[in-house]
Design an enzyme around this catalytic site. Sequence first.
Site, PDB file in Angstrom:
ATOM      1  N   LYS A   1      -3.853   3.270   2.949  1.00 29.54           N
ATOM      2  CA  LYS A   1      -5.009   2.487   2.484  1.00 29.54           C
ATOM      3  C   LYS A   1      -6.175   3.414   2.119  1.00 29.54           C
ATOM      4  CE  LYS A   1      -3.572  -1.370   5.419  1.00 29.54           C
ATOM      5  NZ  LYS A   1      -3.637  -1.882   6.789  1.00 29.54           N
TER       6      LYS A   1
ATOM      7  N   VAL B   1      -5.196  -3.453   0.757  1.00 26.48           N
ATOM      8  CA  VAL B   1      -6.169  -2.817   1.654  1.00 26.48           C
ATOM      9  C   VAL B   1      -7.073  -3.867   2.286  1.00 26.48           C
ATOM     10  CG1 VAL B   1      -8.012  -1.103   1.859  1.00 26.48           C
ATOM     11  CG2 VAL B   1      -6.233  -0.786   0.135  1.00 26.48           C
TER      12      VAL B   1
ATOM     13  N   GLU C   1       3.777  -4.762  14.954  1.00 21.63           N
ATOM     14  CA  GLU C   1       5.082  -5.093  14.407  1.00 21.63           C
ATOM     15  C   GLU C   1       6.178  -4.540  15.317  1.00 21.63           C
ATOM     16  OE1 GLU C   1       5.375  -4.400  10.259  1.00 21.63           O
ATOM     17  OE2 GLU C   1       3.231  -4.696   9.997  1.00 21.63           O
TER      18      GLU C   1
ATOM     19  N   ILE D   1     -11.052  -8.539   2.987  1.00 22.85           N
ATOM     20  CA  ILE D   1     -12.240  -7.885   2.419  1.00 22.85           C
ATOM     21  C   ILE D   1     -11.936  -7.527   0.965  1.00 22.85           C
ATOM     22  CG2 ILE D   1     -13.824  -5.945   2.621  1.00 22.85           C
ATOM     23  CD1 ILE D   1     -12.832  -5.558   5.513  1.00 22.85           C
TER      24      ILE D   1
ATOM     25  N   LYS E   1       0.824  -1.233   0.000  1.00 20.54           N
ATOM     26  CA  LYS E   1       0.000   0.000   0.000  1.00 20.54           C
ATOM     27  C   LYS E   1       0.841   1.259   0.000  1.00 20.54           C
ATOM     28  CE  LYS E   1       0.323  -1.721   4.334  1.00 20.54           C
ATOM     29  NZ  LYS E   1       0.253  -3.076   4.823  1.00 20.54           N
TER      30      LYS E   1
ATOM     31  N   GLY F   1       1.741 -10.332  19.318  1.00 21.78           N
ATOM     32  CA  GLY F   1       2.088 -10.462  17.903  1.00 21.78           C
ATOM     33  C   GLY F   1       1.207  -9.655  16.967  1.00 21.78           C
TER      34      GLY F   1
ATOM     35  N   GLU G   1      -5.326  -6.019  -4.645  1.00 23.35           N
ATOM     36  CA  GLU G   1      -6.378  -6.264  -3.632  1.00 23.35           C
ATOM     37  C   GLU G   1      -5.766  -6.473  -2.246  1.00 23.35           C
ATOM     38  OE1 GLU G   1     -10.074  -6.609  -4.484  1.00 23.35           O
ATOM     39  OE2 GLU G   1      -9.793  -5.949  -2.445  1.00 23.35           O
TER      40      GLU G   1
END
Length: 458
Positions: free
Chosen positions: A223, A150, A208, A154, A123, A205, A147
């Site tokens: 995004k 983002v 990051e 979904i 992104k 977790g 795809e």
Amino acid sequence: MFQDSSFSAWPAALKVSGLGALRVGLVGTGVVGSGTCQLLARNADLIAQRVGRPIRLVMAAARDLHKAAQVVGPDVDLVSDPLALVRHPDIDVVVEVMGGVTLAKTLVLEAIAQGKHVVTANKALLAEHGSEIFAAAQTQGVIVAYEGAVAVSIPIIKALREGLAANRIYEVVGIVNGTTNFILTHMQETGMGFDAALRQATALGFAEADPSFDIEGVDAAHKTALLAAIAFGADVPFAQVHAQGITRVEAWDMVCAQALGYRIKLLGVARQRSESIEVRVHPALVPEKHLLAQVQGSMNGIWVNADAAGPTFHYGAGAGSLTTASAVVADLMDVARLASAGLSARVPYRSVQASAIQSWPLLPIGQVASRHYLRFALHERPELLTCLPGWLQSAGVEVQQWAHVRHPENVRQDALVVLTQSLTGDDLANRLKALPQMQGFAAPAAVWRVEDLNSSAM
Ligand code: HSE
């Protein structure tokens, strides 16, 4: 290795297109890369049946070849130089899931220049350099599919570009960052502060090692910029997208917002105005009955308001290995189907043909109007409860709703919280400037926007 020696063994139905396997080169064998390998292998038959030709991973580029070998399996060639992969004549499509911007941009542009299709989940790359990349792809007649960039589980890019293609999109409002939604949900549920909730997210977790892009709202802004570009068929200069993260959200504001019937969420908002667009990311109050307020933990949710379909709501995981692979492989399947179709037969990258891309000005955040939430600390001075509403009124700030919220442990935190009428940020700041002249006035301890999410037209 790259010859389709097994082609003659495929079922007759798969030979109909007359095309061989789509040969994939994978750059990046981390979380998303490994999910992609796994899914391509696990559902190979199903995928081939659905697109009419197999999709075969033939080469992968990785820094640690030994580790990568465990991920991709024995039949895949491994190289340490991603440019060698991108330039290899037997690769039809490059899957870029290594992340980062600088090298990824070089590789993607080189792949396009080599006439290869690209699938990426990057992104940051597309939000910051999408115009250049999509223009190059257009010139070369190749596909760049994204795809996975983002809200991975979904299929929102497909929904906007295809399912809702006949609609004028008024607004897209989403919770598109799982890390921050996990942190905010944790703060809401436990009452712990931001720092402790971030530590928890890291320990579990969800966050990051360097969570700054997430907590500062940059990831969500990438995004949201992509969603706005698709929704409005527009060029969205990323530098102009307002991004504010969640580091200043206090658990106490969540309690106070709840007293008014709201939850605080990090929202990405893309809204069409008559002569401009809003593209912004910041924490905002969302009515607690709205579906967006129900998106908990690391899940994502995106609310789209369109002229014919009306409101639609899209929910799913926003990160993960197989979840992102679901989007990446779906893109590969689109490439497998559409690679031989002419440019005009493909869905344009931003929902409109390149010649129709708009350059809507982005409304500066100070000029965006919304209701606002103000929290005033009472500092053990209950008389402020009676003064403050009058003071605000005299400054032109309407008190549409208010609550006196008592802190369970610290009386100094007791608050008067109010919701104002709709004002631009600049207007609110100017009106509040008049108030320090009132004896005993203290500026609000917190100010957040309210996202009412009830507009059905511009
Ligand atoms: N860091 C991102 C998130 C990962 O938390 O949503 C998926 O883009």
